[in-house]
Write an enzyme that holds these catalytic residues in place. Structure first.
Site, mmCIF file in Angstrom:
data_model
loop_
_atom_site.group_PDB
_atom_site.id
_atom_site.type_symbol
_atom_site.label_atom_id
_atom_site.label_comp_id
_atom_site.label_asym_id
_atom_site.label_seq_id
_atom_site.Cartn_x
_atom_site.Cartn_y
_atom_site.Cartn_z
ATOM 1 N N ASP A 76 0.867 -1.182 0.000
ATOM 2 C CA ASP A 76 0.000 0.000 0.000
ATOM 3 C C ASP A 76 0.895 1.219 0.000
ATOM 4 O O ASP A 76 2.085 1.141 0.345
ATOM 5 C CB ASP A 76 -0.945 0.001 1.221
ATOM 6 N N ASP A 126 4.020 2.902 -4.222
ATOM 7 C CA ASP A 126 2.959 3.512 -5.012
ATOM 8 C C ASP A 126 2.724 2.640 -6.250
ATOM 9 O O ASP A 126 3.687 2.335 -6.972
ATOM 10 C CB ASP A 126 3.431 4.927 -5.416
ATOM 11 N N GLY A 162 -5.806 2.039 -5.397
ATOM 12 C CA GLY A 162 -6.363 3.133 -6.197
ATOM 13 C C GLY A 162 -7.445 3.875 -5.433
ATOM 14 O O GLY A 162 -7.747 3.563 -4.284
ATOM 15 N N SER A 209 -11.150 4.871 -4.530
ATOM 16 C CA SER A 209 -12.297 3.955 -4.500
ATOM 17 C C SER A 209 -13.641 4.627 -4.768
ATOM 18 O O SER A 209 -14.687 4.026 -4.540
ATOM 19 C CB SER A 209 -12.339 3.232 -3.156
ATOM 20 N N SER A 249 -15.547 -2.628 -11.175
ATOM 21 C CA SER A 249 -16.687 -2.115 -10.408
ATOM 22 C C SER A 249 -17.935 -2.104 -11.280
ATOM 23 O O SER A 249 -17.853 -2.008 -12.516
ATOM 24 C CB SER A 249 -16.378 -0.690 -9.949
ATOM 25 N N TYR A 305 -14.392 7.674 -12.505
ATOM 26 C CA TYR A 305 -14.058 6.436 -11.787
ATOM 27 C C TYR A 305 -14.476 5.218 -12.629
ATOM 28 O O TYR A 305 -13.705 4.266 -12.788
ATOM 29 C CB TYR A 305 -14.777 6.460 -10.435
ATOM 30 N N LYS A 324 -12.415 2.059 -14.603
ATOM 31 C CA LYS A 324 -12.717 0.624 -14.473
ATOM 32 C C LYS A 324 -12.907 -0.008 -15.856
ATOM 33 O O LYS A 324 -12.516 -1.155 -16.088
ATOM 34 C CB LYS A 324 -13.952 0.415 -13.591
ATOM 35 N N ARG A 332 -30.593 0.613 -1.968
ATOM 36 C CA ARG A 332 -29.927 0.084 -3.171
ATOM 37 C C ARG A 332 -29.023 -1.088 -2.800
ATOM 38 O O ARG A 332 -28.950 -2.090 -3.503
ATOM 39 C CB ARG A 332 -29.105 1.176 -3.860
HETATM 40 C C1 15L Z 1 -17.744 1.209 -5.925
HETATM 41 O O1 15L Z 1 -17.107 0.790 -6.884
HETATM 42 C C2 15L Z 1 -17.108 2.080 -4.922
HETATM 43 O O2 15L Z 1 -15.778 1.704 -4.649
HETATM 44 C C3 15L Z 1 -17.862 2.173 -3.621
HETATM 45 O O3 15L Z 1 -17.446 3.333 -2.964
HETATM 46 C C4 15L Z 1 -19.377 2.188 -3.824
HETATM 47 O O4 15L Z 1 -19.762 3.369 -4.432
HETATM 48 C C5 15L Z 1 -19.798 1.028 -4.683
HETATM 49 O O5 15L Z 1 -19.090 1.007 -5.891
HETATM 50 C C6 15L Z 1 -21.300 0.998 -4.976
HETATM 51 O O6 15L Z 1 -21.696 1.039 -6.138
HETATM 52 O O7 15L Z 1 -22.060 0.939 -4.010
#
Ligand code: 15L
Length: 287
Positions: free
Chosen positions: A33, A50, A72, A74, A110, A138, A142, A176
């Site tokens: 990390d 890093d 990274g 998040s 994600s 973000y 991904k 959600r």
């Molecule tokens: C993610 O990818 C994020 O890292 C997290 O912070 C949340 O936002 C999650 O998705 C989500 O969709 O709940």
């Protein structure tokens, strides 16, 4: 190969769960990390580096049997921050693995890679029916992560498993997340499956628990060997009492990316305001 698994983002929330759970499943961990891990476990190797430093990453992956890349930023941030940490960082992880002959990389993708994808009228949403449709910078990072993973799998024959993680939190805190929650224990099971599956090649799978209200198809994740055990429904009564029943016409519930697809995530809420050419610095003029 029998070396340790290099875990990036090891000091973060998911990294901490994995440092606890993966050794119990037989994986030796080399933690990495940008900040020190404060509670290094017995037998755990520990590096501060890093992920965007390619030379440091080459040193870090030496003799590793696999990389699990959780490092990274998040959530949403500025383009400068996301493109550096999350896009450059993923490139460095994959390129370091390639140069050192590490055969497998598990990537924390994600749901936000395909956040604008609408909820299907019926049935479960497969990964194939959810191509890149990012909801934020973000999410763009991904999508790029998945594209880089595909490149390294096709060109260099590496196994690359992309986990389209839902909401990985200790427990669900919104309605959600009754659909999108990935519990800590299931996070460990999912990564264990991604590390263990024989020759997965390039694979993109959803990462959620066995939630009663889940609408993302877990067939591909289960094919890797993932067996989710938790269900967010145990939190439903309490959350619905506070927030009400989810309204499926609301984009928060009607799109993969939920809140990230709303105006709250427009760039001006994250980017510093651009300097205005008509106001000289130090002139004292008010915009
Ligand atoms: C993610 O990818 C994020 O890292 C997290 O912070 C949340 O936002 C999650 O998705 C989500 O969709 O709940």
């Amino acid at each position: 190969m029998t070396g340790p698994v290099l875990l990036t983002g090891a000091a973060g929330r998911i990294g901490t769960w994995l440092r606890g759970g993966l050794p119990e499943r037989g994986w030796a961990i080399r933690s990495l990390d940008i900040v020190p891990v404060t509670d290094v476990r017995p037998g755990e190797e520990h590096l501060v580096a890093d992920v965007t430093d390619l030379a440091a990453m080459e040193d870090a992956v030496r003799d590793a049997s696999a990389v699990v890349h959780m490092g990274g930023i998040s959530s949403e941030s500025t383009w400068a921050a996301i493109s550096h940490s999350n896009i450059e960082g993923t490139y460095c992880v994959l390129e370091a693995a390639r140069r050192s002959g590490v055969p497998r990389v598990v990537l924390a993708s994600s749901n936000h890679a395909t956040g604008y994808t609408p909820r299907p009228d019926s049935g479960l949403l497969t990964e194939a029916d959810a191509p890149p449709r990012p909801d934020t910078y973000y999410g763009v990072a991904k999508v790029t992560m998945e594209a880089l993973g595909s490149l390294y799998a096709d060109r260099y024959g590496m196994d690359v498993v992309c986990l389209r993680i839902g909401s990985a939190f200790a427990e669900p805190t919104t309605t959600r997340q009754l659909s999108t929650w990935l519990s800590p224990a299931d996070t460990v099971s999912l990564v264990d499956a991604a590390l263990s599956a024989p020759s997965p090649g390039f694979s993109v799978v959803w990462g959620v628990s066995d939630n009663t209200r889940n609408w993302w198809d877990l067939t591909a994740a289960r094919a890797l060997g993932y067996e989710p055990a938790d269900d967010a429904e145990v939190y439903a009564e309490a959350l619905i009492e506070v927030h009400g029943e989810p309204d499926l016409a609301d984009p928060v519930h009607g799109r993969v990316g939920g809140e990230f697809t709303t105006a709250a995530f427009d760039a001006e809420n994250f980017e510093p305001p651009a300097p205005r050419a008509d106001i000289a610095p130090g002139s004292g003029a008010q915009p």
